[in-house]
Motif scaffolding. Structure first.
Motif, PDB file in Angstrom:
ATOM      1  N   LEU A   1       0.884  -1.279  -0.038  1.00  0.00           N
ATOM      2  CA  LEU A   1       0.173   0.012   0.092  1.00  0.00           C
ATOM      3  C   LEU A   1       0.842   1.463  -0.014  1.00  0.00           C
ATOM      4  N   GLN A   2       0.657   2.375  -0.924  1.00  0.00           N
ATOM      5  CA  GLN A   2       1.168   3.430  -0.966  1.00  0.00           C
ATOM      6  C   GLN A   2       0.549   4.272   0.185  1.00  0.00           C
ATOM      7  N   SER A   3      -0.495   4.240   0.530  1.00  0.00           N
ATOM      8  CA  SER A   3      -1.079   5.060   1.416  1.00  0.00           C
ATOM      9  C   SER A   3      -2.640   4.599   1.801  1.00  0.00           C
ATOM     10  N   VAL A   4      -3.093   4.837   2.983  1.00  0.00           N
ATOM     11  CA  VAL A   4      -4.501   4.652   3.595  1.00  0.00           C
ATOM     12  C   VAL A   4      -4.827   6.058   4.374  1.00  0.00           C
ATOM     13  N   VAL A   5      -5.830   6.714   3.711  1.00  0.00           N
ATOM     14  CA  VAL A   5      -6.218   8.027   4.194  1.00  0.00           C
ATOM     15  C   VAL A   5      -7.812   7.834   4.428  1.00  0.00           C
ATOM     16  N   VAL A   6      -8.135   8.236   5.629  1.00  0.00           N
ATOM     17  CA  VAL A   6      -9.622   8.122   6.055  1.00  0.00           C
ATOM     18  C   VAL A   6     -10.123   9.664   6.058  1.00  0.00           C
ATOM     19  N   SER A   7     -11.506   9.760   5.693  1.00  0.00           N
ATOM     20  CA  SER A   7     -12.113  11.215   5.936  1.00  0.00           C
ATOM     21  C   SER A   7     -13.408  10.796   6.684  1.00  0.00           C
ATOM     22  N   LEU A   8     -13.585  11.649   7.701  1.00  0.00           N
ATOM     23  CA  LEU A   8     -14.546  11.505   8.550  1.00  0.00           C
ATOM     24  C   LEU A   8     -15.724  12.544   8.583  1.00  0.00           C
ATOM     25  N   THR A   9     -17.238  12.007   8.296  1.00  0.00           N
ATOM     26  CA  THR A   9     -18.184  13.129   8.480  1.00  0.00           C
ATOM     27  C   THR A   9     -19.331  12.586   9.582  1.00  0.00           C
ATOM     28  N   LEU A  10     -19.703  13.823  10.012  1.00  0.00           N
ATOM     29  CA  LEU A  10     -21.085  13.430  11.121  1.00  0.00           C
ATOM     30  C   LEU A  10     -22.285  13.801  10.117  1.00  0.00           C
ATOM     31  N   GLU A  11     -23.270  12.827  10.431  1.00  0.00           N
ATOM     32  CA  GLU A  11     -24.575  13.194  10.019  1.00  0.00           C
ATOM     33  C   GLU A  11     -25.653  12.774  11.009  1.00  0.00           C
ATOM     34  N   GLU A  12     -26.841  13.497  11.000  1.00  0.00           N
ATOM     35  CA  GLU A  12     -27.839  13.095  11.772  1.00  0.00           C
ATOM     36  C   GLU A  12     -28.825  12.064  11.042  1.00  0.00           C
ATOM     37  N   ALA A  13     -29.020  11.117  11.859  1.00  0.00           N
ATOM     38  CA  ALA A  13     -29.695   9.912  11.280  1.00  0.00           C
ATOM     39  C   ALA A  13     -30.907   9.274  12.358  1.00  0.00           C
ATOM     40  N   ASP A  14     -32.151   9.405  12.182  1.00  0.00           N
ATOM     41  CA  ASP A  14     -32.944   8.806  13.166  1.00  0.00           C
ATOM     42  C   ASP A  14     -32.887   9.089  14.679  1.00  0.00           C
ATOM     43  N   GLY A  15     -32.524  10.544  14.661  1.00  0.00           N
ATOM     44  CA  GLY A  15     -32.462  10.755  16.175  1.00  0.00           C
ATOM     45  C   GLY A  15     -31.234  10.645  16.991  1.00  0.00           C
ATOM     46  N   ALA A  16     -30.316  10.040  16.002  1.00  0.00           N
ATOM     47  CA  ALA A  16     -28.794   9.878  16.455  1.00  0.00           C
ATOM     48  C   ALA A  16     -27.764  10.303  15.490  1.00  0.00           C
ATOM     49  N   LEU A  17     -26.654  10.498  15.930  1.00  0.00           N
ATOM     50  CA  LEU A  17     -25.500  10.863  15.016  1.00  0.00           C
ATOM     51  C   LEU A  17     -24.956   9.582  14.256  1.00  0.00           C
ATOM     52  N   GLU A  18     -24.489   9.962  13.110  1.00  0.00           N
ATOM     53  CA  GLU A  18     -23.816   8.748  12.647  1.00  0.00           C
ATOM     54  C   GLU A  18     -22.592   9.289  12.121  1.00  0.00           C
ATOM     55  N   LEU A  19     -21.364   8.534  12.297  1.00  0.00           N
ATOM     56  CA  LEU A  19     -20.252   8.897  12.041  1.00  0.00           C
ATOM     57  C   LEU A  19     -19.869   8.016  10.667  1.00  0.00           C
ATOM     58  N   LEU A  20     -19.531   8.665   9.490  1.00  0.00           N
ATOM     59  CA  LEU A  20     -19.055   8.129   8.251  1.00  0.00           C
ATOM     60  C   LEU A  20     -17.653   8.021   8.092  1.00  0.00           C
ATOM     61  N   MET A  21     -16.982   6.933   7.932  1.00  0.00           N
ATOM     62  CA  MET A  21     -15.362   6.867   7.636  1.00  0.00           C
ATOM     63  C   MET A  21     -15.432   6.230   6.495  1.00  0.00           C
ATOM     64  N   ARG A  22     -14.974   7.086   5.408  1.00  0.00           N
ATOM     65  CA  ARG A  22     -14.324   6.673   4.123  1.00  0.00           C
ATOM     66  C   ARG A  22     -12.858   6.403   4.000  1.00  0.00           C
ATOM     67  N   THR A  23     -12.613   5.537   3.691  1.00  0.00           N
ATOM     68  CA  THR A  23     -11.193   5.085   3.817  1.00  0.00           C
ATOM     69  C   THR A  23     -10.562   4.730   2.047  1.00  0.00           C
ATOM     70  N   GLU A  24      -9.524   5.407   1.838  1.00  0.00           N
ATOM     71  CA  GLU A  24      -8.802   5.345   0.413  1.00  0.00           C
ATOM     72  C   GLU A  24      -7.595   4.440   0.745  1.00  0.00           C
ATOM     73  N   ALA A  25      -7.348   3.380   0.155  1.00  0.00           N
ATOM     74  CA  ALA A  25      -6.312   2.479   0.355  1.00  0.00           C
ATOM     75  C   ALA A  25      -5.725   2.547  -1.212  1.00  0.00           C
TER      76      ALA A  25
END
Length: 302
Positions: free
Chosen positions: A273-297
């Motif tokens: 692997l040359q790199s592994v990079v994550v990006s994080l975003t927060l969203e509202e979903a059904d009365g709770a928070l969702e953390l989305l983690m997108r990973t690029e390898a």
């Protein structure tokens, strides 16, 4: 899954799991047809005694099935999909078994789904060929996903106020406690974590996450870069060769070897692997928070 159908089958000779060789990185294998069973949609499920083909597990369908072919006497049959099936001694359940993979008393099998099963009768020797480029891309995505989960756990460690289950590095296992969905993509992954009342009661300081998110992302990516620079070895450890046997991802990180239960495919070294990079975003979903983690390898250059 789109193949939910159980069928009576002759199981007198099928009392063991499919032997799977993909944990060793195999992309070719030979096997013998045990079952050729029509399923919904006009396809046929081909069960072999042995295969290199990775099938999607409907219980936790994180990694897609391999792509490839079954060949008999020079005739090539494209595999339209592959799903984990199960046999209870009377019926073959294709993608909808009422028990989890590994349950005692059941045989777990790889169902290769083909449009045309001519020549694939029980007893026929078959050559399995997996697309190596697709396999490598999914393996990179899956290895990157595990690394990212460990890095995320470490970066979020300061946001816990109570003791909870820890990961292989001794950090609170946010990944294990909060994940609701994981999808392995070619050279990447997408993980979804739910931050609701249950997680807050366990001591996760959700109110502080939004302000800390950028710093968490930066810390996780710094940790990932450090790990990749070591070129650490990666392996799959398993209790046996059967599909239903427990398999574990193992990586020799510099601060200690870590293990994560996993039925997917992986690279053999972080040097791939040359790199592994994550990006994080927060969203509202059904009365709770969702953390989305997108990973690029990103794969290393050949």
């Amino acid at each position: 899954m789109s193949f939910p159908l159980a069928h009576p089958v002759d199981t007198t000779s099928i009392d063991a799991d499919t032997i799977v060789t993909y944990p060793d990185g195999d992309v070719t294998s030979t096997g013998t047809v045990l079952i050729a069973q029509p399923v919904e949609g006009g396809r046929t499920a081909i069960v072999l005694d042995r295969t290199a083909f990775h099938a999607v597990d409907p219980v936790w369908p994180d990694q897609p099935a391999d792509q490839g072919t079954l060949s008999v006497d020079g005739v090539v049959h494209p595999v339209a999909g592959a799903v984990v099936g199960a046999i209870d001694g009377e019926s073959l359940f294709v993608g909808d078994a009422p028990v989890r993979t590994g349950t005692e008393g059941w045989a777990f099998v790889v169902c290769h789904l083909v449009e045309d099963a001519a020549g694939l009768e029980p007893g026929t020797p078959v050559t399995v060929t997996v697309d190596p480029a697709v396999r490598r891309a999914l393996s990179a995505g899956h290895t990157g996903c595990h690394l990212a989960s460990l890095a995320l756990n470490g970066a979020l460690a300061s946001l816990w106020s109570k003791e909870v289950a820890v990961d292989g590095r001794g950090n609170p296992s946010f990944d294990q406690l909060a994940i609701t969905e994981s999808r392995i993509l070619p050279d990447g992954s997408l993980d979804t974590f739910r931050i609701g009342k249950s997680l807050r009661k366990k001591g996760f300081q959700a109110a502080e996450l939004a302000e800390a998110l950028a710093a968490v992302e930066t810390a996780a990516n710094a940790q990932l870069a450090e790990w990749l620079s070591t070129g650490a070895a990666v392996s799959i450890v398993r209790d046996g060769d059967g599909l239903g046997e427990r398999r574990t991802w193992r990586c020799a990180l510099p601060d200690g070897t870590v293990e994560i239960p996993c039925g997917g495919t992986h690279l053999r070294s972080l040097a791939e692997l040359q790199s592994v990079v994550v990006s994080l975003t927060l969203e509202e979903a059904d009365g709770a928070l969702e953390l989305l983690m997108r990973t690029e390898a990103t794969p290393a250059m050949p």
